[in-house]
Design an enzyme around this catalytic site. Structure first.
Site, PDB file in Angstrom:
ATOM      1  N   CYS A 190       2.950  -3.298   2.201  1.00  0.00           N
ATOM      2  CA  CYS A 190       3.230  -4.351   3.918  1.00  0.00           C
ATOM      3  C   CYS A 190       4.373  -4.721   4.369  1.00  0.00           C
ATOM      4  O   CYS A 190       4.553  -4.663   5.906  1.00  0.00           O
ATOM      5  CB  CYS A 190       2.091  -4.883   4.266  1.00  0.00           C
ATOM      6  SG  CYS A 190       1.672  -6.373   3.273  1.00  0.00           S
ATOM      7  N   GLU A 193      -5.222  -9.613   7.203  1.00  0.00           N
ATOM      8  CA  GLU A 193      -3.614  -9.588   6.646  1.00  0.00           C
ATOM      9  C   GLU A 193      -4.014  -7.953   6.482  1.00  0.00           C
ATOM     10  O   GLU A 193      -3.819  -7.957   5.484  1.00  0.00           O
ATOM     11  CB  GLU A 193      -3.251 -10.071   5.274  1.00  0.00           C
ATOM     12  CG  GLU A 193      -2.190 -10.188   4.991  1.00  0.00           C
ATOM     13  CD  GLU A 193      -1.344  -8.917   3.999  1.00  0.00           C
ATOM     14  OE1 GLU A 193      -1.289  -8.540   4.938  1.00  0.00           O
ATOM     15  OE2 GLU A 193      -1.461  -9.134   3.274  1.00  0.00           O
TER      16      GLU A 193
END
Length: 472
Positions: free
Chosen positions: A284, A250
């Site tokens: 993010c 991720e």
């Protein structure tokens, strides 16, 4: 800060004292929060051996025991949530409002993983599609993949650890978590709560340390999977080091938000403020690139600039603060350097405000500038007019990243065009790209990673099918 867990590191059946410690620093004023135990490659090897030894016991744990451990940890965390929130503010420097959300989401993640234990089953398979299969009985089950190594980032240390640990426990896998060096404290507390909730102690371990500790964990061929959250560069290095072990990544992004000409630009501007500056931009899927159709670009940018000037910068311990100092001075210097090198017009912000960076809006950032191409991980949003929605979608897809993206529009046709054309793990319509429910499949494409998080989907990643074929 009063320590709520035993000293040392949770390795094997107990807590192991370390020869060295490292200071955890409060980013707002540079003060030391606590001395954290510092792991070594030797301690990492010890944790691996203990995890391999306990793997059969973890795999044999009945469903009710795995579910009870996860719900027990959830209940214990809920009881002490105010203290955990304060600890998160101190070790991350993240505003209190964001740390409260992090604890809320961690509780949901533990609860959802506990619920998924009851859904971990297989199916029968008709084997008589060919004559050779007549009379055979077939079914498959899901079995634990083995030892899981989880490596987490600094920005959401408790939540990211929960997304590694909870699915592993639900699947019956031992797990070793390595938190980011700057933010190990809340994760140590979480591991303590899980051990206290009835799991075999070596079933959940934690090792701190530098890249050599991480390398020792991921390069061991006896493990089943590595789950990593962090930068693309670090994720790629881990994937190379761990091969051929299964690796779930991720990674980063430079999330885009498209504003169509028919959009409610007031709502879109509010979304950019909410989605671009939460966690001080250290997320993010925070908004980084805003692509606005030319006919509404000027009023949208003016509206956005006015709203951004109202974002409160200051002490992260105060409930009204929305932007605080980044994790360390090096991160601050890098973001300011990227702003200066972008060649863009600074619409607002772009300077230091105490130890923090003032919420910044850039206009006219060219292709090739790091502020546009890479993940800035700071309170900076780049606005670019585009001649059409086709041009906007092309610009979104030109990035090497593809985690989440968003589009604001009143048109259902535009919404479905975005969902169809944008190359990302998630496309959000009329909400920020940073929206994430912790039970949904979450992950990216291209350099934003591989595999999916969310307890149900992570459990699928951390188990393997075992086919049974019986001739009665």
């Amino acid at each position: 800060m009063k320590q709520e867990w035993p000293g040392g590191l949770p390795i094997g059946g107990g807590w192991v004292e370390t020869a060295d410690t490292t200071g955890v620093i409060f980013p707002y004023d540079g003060s030391t929060v606590a001395a954290a135990p510092l792991g070594t490659p030797e301690l990492a090897a010890r944790a691996l051996n203990a995890a391999l030894d306990v793997a059969p016991e973890m795999a044999a744990l009945p469903s009710h025991a795995r579910r009870a451990a996860l719900t027990g940890a959830r209940d214990a965390l809920r009881e002490r949530r105010d203290d955990v929130e304060r600890l998160l503010v101190l070790e991350t420097g993240k505003p209190l409002v964001d740390c409260r959300v992090e604890v809320d989401r961690t509780l949901v993640t533990l609860e959802t993983a506990a619920e998924e234990v009851a859904r971990l089953h297989g199916e029968t398979v008709p084997l008589d599609l060919l004559p050779s299969g007549e009379g055979l009985v077939g079914f498959w089950t899901r079995r634990p993949i083995g030892v899981v190594v989880g490596i987490t980032g600094f920005n959401y240390p408790l939540l990211l650890a929960a997304h590694k640990i909870a699915p592993a426990v639900a699947a019956g896998c031992p797990v070793i978590v390595k938190p980011a060096p700057a933010t190990p404290l809340a994760t140590l507390w979480l591991v303590h709560l899980l051990r206290e909730a009835g799991l075999p102690p070596a079933g959940v371990q934690l090792v701190t340390g530098d890249v050599e500790v991480g390398r020792r964990l991921v390069e061991d061929r006896r493990i089943g999977a590595v789950s990593f959250t962090g930068s693309a560069a670090a994720g790629h290095a881990i994937a190379r080091s761990a091969a051929p072990t299964k690796v779930l990544l991720e990674l980063g992004s430079n999330a885009a938000l498209v504003v169509a000409a028919d959009a409610d630009i007031e709502a879109a501007a509010d979304a950019v403020v909410r989605g671009g500056y939460y966690a001080s931009g250290q997320a993010c899927i925070s908004v980084q690139r805003v692509l606005v159709e030319e006919s509404v670009a000027e009023p949208f940018t003016a509206l956005l600039a006015a709203k951004v000037k109202g974002v409160t910068v200051g002490d992260p311990r105060l409930p009204g603060t929305r932007v605080a100092p980044l994790i360390d001075p090096a991160a601050t210097d890098r973001v300011l350097d990227w702003i200066a090198a972008s060649g863009a017009e600074v619409v607002t912000g772009g300077h230091r405000e105490g130890r923090a960076i003032a919420p910044t809006v850039l206009s006219g950032v060219p292709d090739g500038a790091a502020a546009w191409e890479e993940e800035i991980f700071g309170p900076v949003v780049c606005v670019r007019p585009v001649p059409s929605l086709d041009a906007a979608f092309d610009a979104v897809n030109a990035s090497r990243y593809g985690l989440h993206a968003a589009v604001f529009t009143r048109s259902l046709a535009t919404a479905f065009a975005a969902i169809d054309r944008i190359e990302a793990g998630g496309v959000v319509v009329n909400e920020v790209p940073g929206f994430r429910a912790d039970n949904m499949p979450y992950g990216g494409v291209k350099d934003s990673g591989a595999g999916r998080e969310g307890p149900r989907f992570a459990i699928e990643e951390l188990t393997v099918t075992r086919m049974a074929i019986i001739r009665p």
